[in-house]
Design a protein around this motif. Sequence first.
Motif: not given
Length: 167
Positions: A1-22
């Motif tokens: 199962m995906l841990s909370h820490a793994e999820l939180v660690a990816e937020i900056p990358r997700l935000r960067r990619y989302a900003r570039a997409l949107a």
Amino acid sequence: MLSHAELVAEIPRLRRYARALAGDRTRADDLVQDTLQRALERAGQWQGGNARAWLFTVMHRIWLNQVRRPAIEQDEGEAGLPDSPISPLQDRWGDRRDLEQALALLPDTQREVLLLVALEEFHYDEAAEVLGIPVGTVMSRLFRAREQLRRLLGGEALPQPALKRVK
């Protein structure tokens, strides 16, 4: 199962990619929020492996659904307003703005591949997995995206595709 820490660690990358997409901060934040919500709801479906690739796949699918869906009406009072106040140092950011505008002119399929490989440093096979396409297609789209980006930033006009008459 995906841990909370793994999820939180990816937020900056997700935000960067989302900003570039949107292309805009508000839509990008909404996209990240939708991605995190779906990831939490479906964490039991994750079968281990690369959590980052799985999260980007979730985001990519949400983005495709949003792009395909008819545009939501904007509040006319907010239409045309910039995301943030214009800085007096705006000339310093001219190159960045040129790059953002050039990226926005790329076809979605090419921009997605370019962002995953160049910005997020995904390997070709990881990008292929996220986008659900063959590795060869990733390489082809990446080549075309880099060429078009080079032309746009160099001031060249993009070649128009030749249309053939079909009988």
